[in-house]
Write a protein that holds these residues in place. Sequence first.
Motif, PDB file in Angstrom:
ATOM      1  N   LEU A 136       0.828  -1.212   0.000  1.00 50.09           N
ATOM      2  CA  LEU A 136       0.000   0.000   0.000  1.00 50.09           C
ATOM      3  C   LEU A 136       0.860   1.259   0.000  1.00 50.09           C
ATOM      4  O   LEU A 136       0.506   2.254  -0.643  1.00 50.09           O
ATOM      5  N   GLU A 137       1.980   1.226   0.709  1.00 52.66           N
ATOM      6  CA  GLU A 137       2.891   2.378   0.694  1.00 52.66           C
ATOM      7  C   GLU A 137       3.327   2.682  -0.741  1.00 52.66           C
ATOM      8  O   GLU A 137       3.325   3.832  -1.180  1.00 52.66           O
ATOM      9  N   TYR A 138       3.723   1.642  -1.450  1.00 50.86           N
ATOM     10  CA  TYR A 138       4.217   1.816  -2.818  1.00 50.86           C
ATOM     11  C   TYR A 138       3.102   2.289  -3.749  1.00 50.86           C
ATOM     12  O   TYR A 138       3.272   3.220  -4.532  1.00 50.86           O
ATOM     13  N   ALA A 139       1.949   1.637  -3.638  1.00 50.84           N
ATOM     14  CA  ALA A 139       0.848   1.966  -4.553  1.00 50.84           C
ATOM     15  C   ALA A 139       0.385   3.407  -4.362  1.00 50.84           C
ATOM     16  O   ALA A 139       0.058   4.089  -5.329  1.00 50.84           O
ATOM     17  N   LEU A 180       6.416  -8.905 -13.961  1.00 47.62           N
ATOM     18  CA  LEU A 180       6.021  -8.395 -15.272  1.00 47.62           C
ATOM     19  C   LEU A 180       5.506  -6.968 -15.103  1.00 47.62           C
ATOM     20  O   LEU A 180       4.319  -6.722 -14.960  1.00 47.62           O
ATOM     21  N   GLY A 181       6.444  -6.035 -15.099  1.00 50.89           N
ATOM     22  CA  GLY A 181       6.124  -4.644 -14.814  1.00 50.89           C
ATOM     23  C   GLY A 181       6.210  -4.377 -13.327  1.00 50.89           C
ATOM     24  O   GLY A 181       6.411  -5.298 -12.512  1.00 50.89           O
ATOM     25  N   LYS A 182       6.132  -3.099 -12.972  1.00 47.80           N
ATOM     26  CA  LYS A 182       6.129  -2.720 -11.559  1.00 47.80           C
ATOM     27  C   LYS A 182       5.158  -1.571 -11.341  1.00 47.80           C
ATOM     28  O   LYS A 182       5.363  -0.694 -10.500  1.00 47.80           O
ATOM     29  N   GLY A 183       4.067  -1.592 -12.098  1.00 52.20           N
ATOM     30  CA  GLY A 183       3.065  -0.530 -11.989  1.00 52.20           C
ATOM     31  C   GLY A 183       2.463  -0.483 -10.603  1.00 52.20           C
ATOM     32  O   GLY A 183       2.332  -1.501  -9.929  1.00 52.20           O
ATOM     33  N   ARG A 184       2.128   0.729 -10.167  1.00 47.30           N
ATOM     34  CA  ARG A 184       1.508   0.903  -8.846  1.00 47.30           C
ATOM     35  C   ARG A 184       0.011   0.596  -8.928  1.00 47.30           C
ATOM     36  O   ARG A 184      -0.537  -0.074  -8.054  1.00 47.30           O
ATOM     37  N   TYR A 185      -0.634   1.108  -9.932  1.00 47.37           N
ATOM     38  CA  TYR A 185      -2.074   0.869 -10.086  1.00 47.37           C
ATOM     39  C   TYR A 185      -2.463   1.198 -11.513  1.00 47.37           C
ATOM     40  O   TYR A 185      -1.685   1.811 -12.251  1.00 47.37           O
ATOM     41  N   VAL A 216       0.588  -4.983 -10.300  1.00 46.57           N
ATOM     42  CA  VAL A 216       1.581  -5.980  -9.886  1.00 46.57           C
ATOM     43  C   VAL A 216       2.705  -5.401  -9.035  1.00 46.57           C
ATOM     44  O   VAL A 216       3.238  -6.089  -8.158  1.00 46.57           O
ATOM     45  N   GLY A 217       3.043  -4.122  -9.262  1.00 48.74           N
ATOM     46  CA  GLY A 217       4.162  -3.523  -8.520  1.00 48.74           C
ATOM     47  C   GLY A 217       3.954  -3.553  -7.015  1.00 48.74           C
ATOM     48  O   GLY A 217       4.909  -3.743  -6.248  1.00 48.74           O
ATOM     49  N   ALA A 218       2.712  -3.363  -6.587  1.00 45.50           N
ATOM     50  CA  ALA A 218       2.430  -3.377  -5.155  1.00 45.50           C
ATOM     51  C   ALA A 218       2.742  -4.752  -4.562  1.00 45.50           C
ATOM     52  O   ALA A 218       3.376  -4.869  -3.501  1.00 45.50           O
ATOM     53  N   TYR A 219       2.350  -5.791  -5.280  1.00 46.43           N
ATOM     54  CA  TYR A 219       2.598  -7.154  -4.785  1.00 46.43           C
ATOM     55  C   TYR A 219       4.064  -7.537  -4.933  1.00 46.43           C
ATOM     56  O   TYR A 219       4.603  -8.312  -4.131  1.00 46.43           O
ATOM     57  N   MET A 220       4.735  -6.980  -5.936  1.00 46.80           N
ATOM     58  CA  MET A 220       6.176  -7.175  -6.062  1.00 46.80           C
ATOM     59  C   MET A 220       6.873  -6.599  -4.822  1.00 46.80           C
ATOM     60  O   MET A 220       7.752  -7.245  -4.229  1.00 46.80           O
ATOM     61  N   LYS A 221       6.471  -5.401  -4.414  1.00 46.06           N
ATOM     62  CA  LYS A 221       7.083  -4.774  -3.237  1.00 46.06           C
ATOM     63  C   LYS A 221       6.846  -5.613  -1.991  1.00 46.06           C
ATOM     64  O   LYS A 221       7.713  -5.715  -1.119  1.00 46.06           O
ATOM     65  N   ALA A 222       5.647  -6.195  -1.879  1.00 43.66           N
ATOM     66  CA  ALA A 222       5.328  -7.037  -0.715  1.00 43.66           C
ATOM     67  C   ALA A 222       6.301  -8.217  -0.636  1.00 43.66           C
ATOM     68  O   ALA A 222       6.862  -8.506   0.427  1.00 43.66           O
ATOM     69  N   LEU A 223       6.512  -8.892  -1.755  1.00 41.26           N
ATOM     70  CA  LEU A 223       7.412 -10.053  -1.754  1.00 41.26           C
ATOM     71  C   LEU A 223       8.868  -9.629  -1.590  1.00 41.26           C
ATOM     72  O   LEU A 223       9.642 -10.317  -0.910  1.00 41.26           O
ATOM     73  N   GLU A 224       9.247  -8.514  -2.193  1.00 38.86           N
ATOM     74  CA  GLU A 224      10.622  -8.015  -2.015  1.00 38.86           C
ATOM     75  C   GLU A 224      10.900  -7.792  -0.527  1.00 38.86           C
ATOM     76  O   GLU A 224      11.940  -8.201  -0.001  1.00 38.86           O
TER      77      GLU A 224
END
Lengths: 298, 298
Positions: free
Chosen positions: A204-207, B181-186, B197-205
Motif C-alpha cells: 500500500l505504501e508503494y501503490a 512483469l512490470g512494476k506498476g503501482r495501479y 503488480v508492482g504493489a505485490y512485487m514490493k510485498a514479496l521483495e
Amino acid sequence: MSQAPLRGGRGRALRPVGTGGTRRIRGAMAAWGDRLAGVRGVLLDISGVLYDSGEGGGVPIAGSVEAVARLKRSRLKVRFCTNESQKSRGELVALLQRLGFDISQEEVTAPAPATCQVLKERGLRPHLLVHDGVRSEFDQIDQSNPNCVVLADAGESFSYQNMNKAFQTLMELENPVLISLGKGRYYKETSGLMLDVGAYMKALEYACGIEAEVVGKPSPKFFKSALQAMGVEAHQAIMIGDDIMGDVGGAQRCGMRALQVRTGKFRPSDEYHPEVKADGYVDNLAEAVDLLLQHADK
Amino acid sequence: MSQAPLRGGRGRALRPVGTGGTRRIRGAMAAWGDRLAGVRGVLLDISGVLYDSGEGGGVPIAGSVEAVARLKRSRLKVRFCTNESQKSRGELVALLQRLGFDISQEEVTAPAPATCQVLKERGLRPHLLVHDGVRSEFDQIDQSNPNCVVLADAGESFSYQNMNKAFQTLMELENPVLISLGKGRYYKETSGLMLDVGAYMKALEYACGIEAEVVGKPSPKFFKSALQAMGVEAHQAIMIGDDIMGDVGGAQRCGMRALQVRTGKFRPSDEYHPEVKADGYVDNLAEAVDLLLQHADK
C-alpha cells in the motif's frame, strides 16, 4: 535446566552454566555476566517465543511454559510485548492460558489497544483491513466516513478485493493516513512461514506513494509504553524475541538489550545480519531464562 | 480536432494549433515544434491510452480508435508497448480489435513473451503467480521443481494463499529469483483505480529481503526491444502513456521523449511530479496525434 550445550553469539559453543572448564569457556561465561548485568525487567515476545500459532490455535514451544513460570517467580519484572494483531488481547491471553501459560491481559502490550488510543487522540475514523478476530478491539471507535486506513495481520482477509478497497480509500483522501499494526515481514505457523502485515503495508505504501505509521514493534513509542507499564528504564530491560529486526533491532534502538531465540521465525542467517547483532543468541526461551536467572540483576 | 484549449507542461494554457494569437501563445506553439521535431516512431501504451479495461472487457477512450488509425496512415512508425499481464497477447489484441482498433499481435511488445525468453535463456523454471488469462503464454516453459517466481498482474488471484505460496517458494530457494512483469503501482478500470503488480512485487521483495527483476516498462531492455522491433533509434522515438513513472520516466531514461495523456490513471498531481517531467501533457491520445501529425518528422 537444559543439558544441551549453550551457544553464545556467532555460534560459539559454551558449556552449560556451572560445569566449569577451560579459561576460554570461563571467559565466555563471564561475558554473559557482563551482558546481562543490571537487568531488572524482561520483555517477552509471544509468537515464536512462547508458542507457534497454527491449526487449532497452536502449540507451546518446548520449555516455554515452565520458563515463563520460573521468570515470574523470580525478582525480575516481566511483560509480554507482542505485535499479534489477528486476535484481540482477550482471545490471545485465553489461548495462551489454555496452552498452560501464566499470563493475564493486564501484562500484555499489544498494538490494537495502542492503535485505538492513537485513533481517539487524533480524531481518526478508520477503514479496517484486519482479521475478524481483532475487530472487536475497535468496537468503540467511530468507523463512519473513514479518514484513515488501519492495517493489521489480516491473514486470509488479505484478498485482492480487500486490499483494493483499502487502496481506493487511501487514494480518495487528501492526506492519506495509513496505520499499520507492526511491520513484520513474516511469522512462523506450525505449517510454515506466513506473510505478515509488513508485506501488505509495503504494497500500500508503494501503490499510494506514502509512508505508513507503525503502531507496534519496532516503534520506540510502543516499546516505551511497555517499559512504562513494567516500571523499568530501558537500560535495565531486555527484550527476548525471534525477530532480528522487529524485536532485537527495535529494542536496541530504544536503549534496551535484546536476545534472539532460535525458535519461531529464526533463521541461521539472522546471526550474521548485516545491520543488527543481538546481545546474545539462545536456543529458546528456556535457555534465555536460565541465563537471566544466573546473571541478571547483579 | 478538439476545440478545447490545449494544455502544455505545468498547466500552461495553449490555444488549439492554428488559431494564432499573441506572441506568448505563438512561442508556446513553436515549443511543441521543437519538442516533437525529428520524431519518426511512436510507442503507444495500451491500457489507459487506447482503452480502459473493466467489466465486459472495457471501453475505448474517446477518440483513440480514430487516433490510432490516423497515426497508422501517417509516415510515423507505430508500435504498442504494454505492461498488460492479465491477458495473453492474443487475447488482448482480439479484445482491442473488437473495440475497433487497427492492431495485430506482431505490433505488440508485451512482458509475458519477453519473460519466456528470459526463462529459456537462463534455464529458469517458474512458479507462476499470474492471472489465468495469461497462463497459456507459459505453456512451453518447464514449471516443474521451480527455481524462481514469476509475478504478473494476477488480479483476484492475488489471494493470501497464493501470495504465501509464492513467498514460501522464494524462501526455500538458496538464491531466490523474483521476476515481475512490470512494476506498476495501479491502473484504471472503468470501476476505478486497481492495485497493479508492482504493489505485490514490493510485498514479496520486503518479505524475502530481495529485489525483483522487472520485465516490462520501465526496464530499459524492454523499451529497447520495442524500439528495435520498430526500427528507430531512441532519440527518434516518443512514448505516449498514462503512467508518469513507468511510461514517461522509463522512456526518458532510455533517451526517448514522452507525452503523458490525461486519461487512464492520470492524476492532476502527475504534472507536478517531483522527479519526472513529461515532454508534454495532452488531454488524450487524439490530441497527442494531432500534435504529432502537425510537428513530428520535420
